[in-house]
Design a protein around this motif. Structure first.
Motif, PDB file in Angstrom:
ATOM      1  N   GLU A 198       0.858  -1.235  -0.037  1.00 32.74           N
ATOM      2  CA  GLU A 198      -0.023  -0.008   0.035  1.00 32.74           C
ATOM      3  C   GLU A 198       0.841   1.234   0.129  1.00 32.74           C
ATOM      4  N   LEU A 199       1.975   1.463   0.566  1.00 34.76           N
ATOM      5  CA  LEU A 199       2.751   2.425   0.851  1.00 34.76           C
ATOM      6  C   LEU A 199       3.372   2.882  -0.428  1.00 34.76           C
ATOM      7  N   GLU A 200       3.678   1.694  -1.217  1.00 28.94           N
ATOM      8  CA  GLU A 200       4.702   1.674  -2.625  1.00 28.94           C
ATOM      9  C   GLU A 200       3.675   2.395  -3.406  1.00 28.94           C
ATOM     10  N   LYS A 201       2.116   1.751  -3.337  1.00 29.50           N
ATOM     11  CA  LYS A 201       1.486   2.353  -4.286  1.00 29.50           C
ATOM     12  C   LYS A 201       1.090   3.696  -4.183  1.00 29.50           C
ATOM     13  N   LEU A 202       0.828   4.272  -2.977  1.00 26.31           N
ATOM     14  CA  LEU A 202       0.663   5.576  -2.610  1.00 26.31           C
ATOM     15  C   LEU A 202       1.984   6.397  -2.991  1.00 26.31           C
ATOM     16  N   ARG A 203       3.109   5.993  -2.783  1.00 22.67           N
ATOM     17  CA  ARG A 203       4.303   6.958  -3.208  1.00 22.67           C
ATOM     18  C   ARG A 203       4.188   6.997  -4.747  1.00 22.67           C
ATOM     19  N   ALA A 204       4.014   5.832  -5.608  1.00 20.81           N
ATOM     20  CA  ALA A 204       3.956   5.975  -7.135  1.00 20.81           C
ATOM     21  C   ALA A 204       2.950   6.869  -7.435  1.00 20.81           C
ATOM     22  N   GLU A 205       1.507   6.811  -6.792  1.00 20.21           N
ATOM     23  CA  GLU A 205       0.728   7.728  -7.187  1.00 20.21           C
ATOM     24  C   GLU A 205       0.807   9.306  -6.860  1.00 20.21           C
ATOM     25  N   ASN A 206       1.491   9.307  -5.763  1.00 21.27           N
ATOM     26  CA  ASN A 206       2.134  10.649  -5.263  1.00 21.27           C
ATOM     27  C   ASN A 206       3.055  11.313  -6.446  1.00 21.27           C
ATOM     28  N   LYS A 207       3.852  10.506  -6.951  1.00 17.61           N
ATOM     29  CA  LYS A 207       5.164  10.773  -7.884  1.00 17.61           C
ATOM     30  C   LYS A 207       4.236  11.303  -9.295  1.00 17.61           C
ATOM     31  N   ILE A 208       3.214  10.683  -9.590  1.00 12.75           N
ATOM     32  CA  ILE A 208       2.738  10.968 -10.843  1.00 12.75           C
ATOM     33  C   ILE A 208       1.855  12.409 -10.676  1.00 12.75           C
ATOM     34  N   LEU A 209       1.211  12.391  -9.495  1.00 19.86           N
ATOM     35  CA  LEU A 209       0.284  13.764  -9.283  1.00 19.86           C
ATOM     36  C   LEU A 209       1.275  14.839  -9.173  1.00 19.86           C
ATOM     37  N   ARG A 210       2.496  14.692  -8.669  1.00 16.67           N
ATOM     38  CA  ARG A 210       3.561  15.813  -8.587  1.00 16.67           C
ATOM     39  C   ARG A 210       3.993  16.119  -9.955  1.00 16.67           C
ATOM     40  N   ALA A 211       4.303  15.063 -10.705  1.00 14.53           N
ATOM     41  CA  ALA A 211       4.784  15.356 -11.932  1.00 14.53           C
ATOM     42  C   ALA A 211       3.560  15.906 -13.041  1.00 14.53           C
ATOM     43  N   GLU A 212       2.350  15.725 -12.819  1.00 16.43           N
ATOM     44  CA  GLU A 212       1.366  16.198 -13.375  1.00 16.43           C
ATOM     45  C   GLU A 212       1.110  17.814 -12.886  1.00 16.43           C
ATOM     46  N   LYS A 213       1.381  18.061 -11.823  1.00 16.76           N
ATOM     47  CA  LYS A 213       1.192  19.449 -10.951  1.00 16.76           C
ATOM     48  C   LYS A 213       2.327  20.101 -11.602  1.00 16.76           C
ATOM     49  N   GLU A 214       3.437  19.722 -11.894  1.00 15.67           N
ATOM     50  CA  GLU A 214       4.578  20.495 -12.130  1.00 15.67           C
ATOM     51  C   GLU A 214       4.552  20.932 -13.639  1.00 15.67           C
ATOM     52  N   ARG A 215       3.936  20.029 -14.477  1.00 13.28           N
ATOM     53  CA  ARG A 215       3.458  20.144 -15.828  1.00 13.28           C
ATOM     54  C   ARG A 215       2.391  21.380 -16.122  1.00 13.28           C
ATOM     55  N   ALA A 216       1.446  20.980 -15.325  1.00 10.03           N
ATOM     56  CA  ALA A 216       0.591  22.202 -15.312  1.00 10.03           C
ATOM     57  C   ALA A 216       1.169  23.555 -15.122  1.00 10.03           C
ATOM     58  N   GLU A 217       1.841  23.891 -14.015  1.00 17.31           N
ATOM     59  CA  GLU A 217       2.460  24.822 -13.629  1.00 17.31           C
ATOM     60  C   GLU A 217       3.503  25.391 -14.637  1.00 17.31           C
ATOM     61  N   MET A 218       3.912  24.592 -15.350  1.00 15.74           N
ATOM     62  CA  MET A 218       4.907  24.987 -16.443  1.00 15.74           C
ATOM     63  C   MET A 218       4.016  25.560 -17.675  1.00 15.74           C
ATOM     64  N   GLU A 219       3.051  24.755 -17.889  1.00 17.98           N
ATOM     65  CA  GLU A 219       2.008  25.343 -18.997  1.00 17.98           C
ATOM     66  C   GLU A 219       1.604  26.609 -18.587  1.00 17.98           C
ATOM     67  N   VAL A 220       1.112  26.908 -17.437  1.00 23.69           N
ATOM     68  CA  VAL A 220       0.466  28.237 -17.126  1.00 23.69           C
ATOM     69  C   VAL A 220       1.693  29.156 -17.226  1.00 23.69           C
ATOM     70  N   SER A 221       2.688  29.128 -16.722  1.00 26.71           N
ATOM     71  CA  SER A 221       3.912  29.861 -16.844  1.00 26.71           C
ATOM     72  C   SER A 221       4.324  30.199 -18.228  1.00 26.71           C
ATOM     73  N   PHE A 222       4.252  29.279 -19.137  1.00 30.89           N
ATOM     74  CA  PHE A 222       4.560  29.357 -20.488  1.00 30.89           C
ATOM     75  C   PHE A 222       3.438  30.455 -21.008  1.00 30.89           C
ATOM     76  N   LEU A 223       2.224  30.128 -20.961  1.00 32.29           N
ATOM     77  CA  LEU A 223       1.190  30.804 -21.196  1.00 32.29           C
ATOM     78  C   LEU A 223       1.146  32.374 -20.848  1.00 32.29           C
ATOM     79  N   LYS A 224       1.865  32.536 -19.729  1.00 38.11           N
ATOM     80  CA  LYS A 224       1.822  33.992 -19.188  1.00 38.11           C
ATOM     81  C   LYS A 224       2.743  34.572 -19.997  1.00 38.11           C
ATOM     82  N   LYS A 225       3.788  34.053 -20.278  1.00 43.40           N
ATOM     83  CA  LYS A 225       5.136  34.480 -20.894  1.00 43.40           C
ATOM     84  C   LYS A 225       4.729  34.973 -22.399  1.00 43.40           C
ATOM     85  N   LEU A 226       3.851  34.079 -22.960  1.00 44.98           N
ATOM     86  CA  LEU A 226       3.299  34.194 -24.200  1.00 44.98           C
ATOM     87  C   LEU A 226       2.630  35.395 -24.374  1.00 44.98           C
ATOM     88  N   GLU A 227       1.573  35.724 -23.395  1.00 49.46           N
ATOM     89  CA  GLU A 227       0.697  36.717 -23.190  1.00 49.46           C
ATOM     90  C   GLU A 227       1.284  37.955 -23.145  1.00 49.46           C
TER      91      GLU A 227
END
Length: 106
Positions: free
Chosen positions: A70-99
């Motif tokens: 269970e702990l390993e599953k939660l860690r893997a899910e957490n890692k995926i969610l962090r990566a998705e969050k980081e990608r979304a933040e980069m996307e927002v940052s890119f769009l702000k720069k573009l504007e």
């Protein structure tokens, strides 16, 4: 000096057996099996410290979800969610720069 090559588990076992039988002569072992001196030495040291299972190459192999606790599953899910969050933040940052660039342009 021989360049290292990929070896199978059975080859590694055979290499270690030969090396130990020939009084830890790594150079001779490396020449006979066409591997590097360092590979012959590393295989022998791994075998002597951790046994035959240490000769398995488990790099890059992940556990399946069924093998995870269970702990390993939660860690893997957490890692995926962090990566998705980081990608979304980069996307927002890119769009702000573009504007900002588009606003300066006009």
């Amino acid at each position: 000096m021989t360049k290292g090559r990929n070896t199978t588990f059975d080859e590694r076992v055979e290499i270690v057996q030969y090396c130990i039988a020939h009084n830890h002569n790594y150079r001779e072992t490396a020449e006979k099996h066409q591997i590097s001196y360092q590979q012959a030495r590393n295989y022998t040291i791994k075998y002597e410290s951790d046994g035959v299972e240490a000769l398995n190459d488990s790099r890059g192999k992940r556990k399946s979800k069924e093998q995870m606790n269970e702990l390993e599953k939660l860690r893997a899910e957490n890692k995926i969610l962090r990566a998705e969050k980081e990608r979304a933040e980069m996307e927002v940052s890119f769009l702000k720069k573009l504007e900002e660039i588009e606003r300066r342009r006009y």
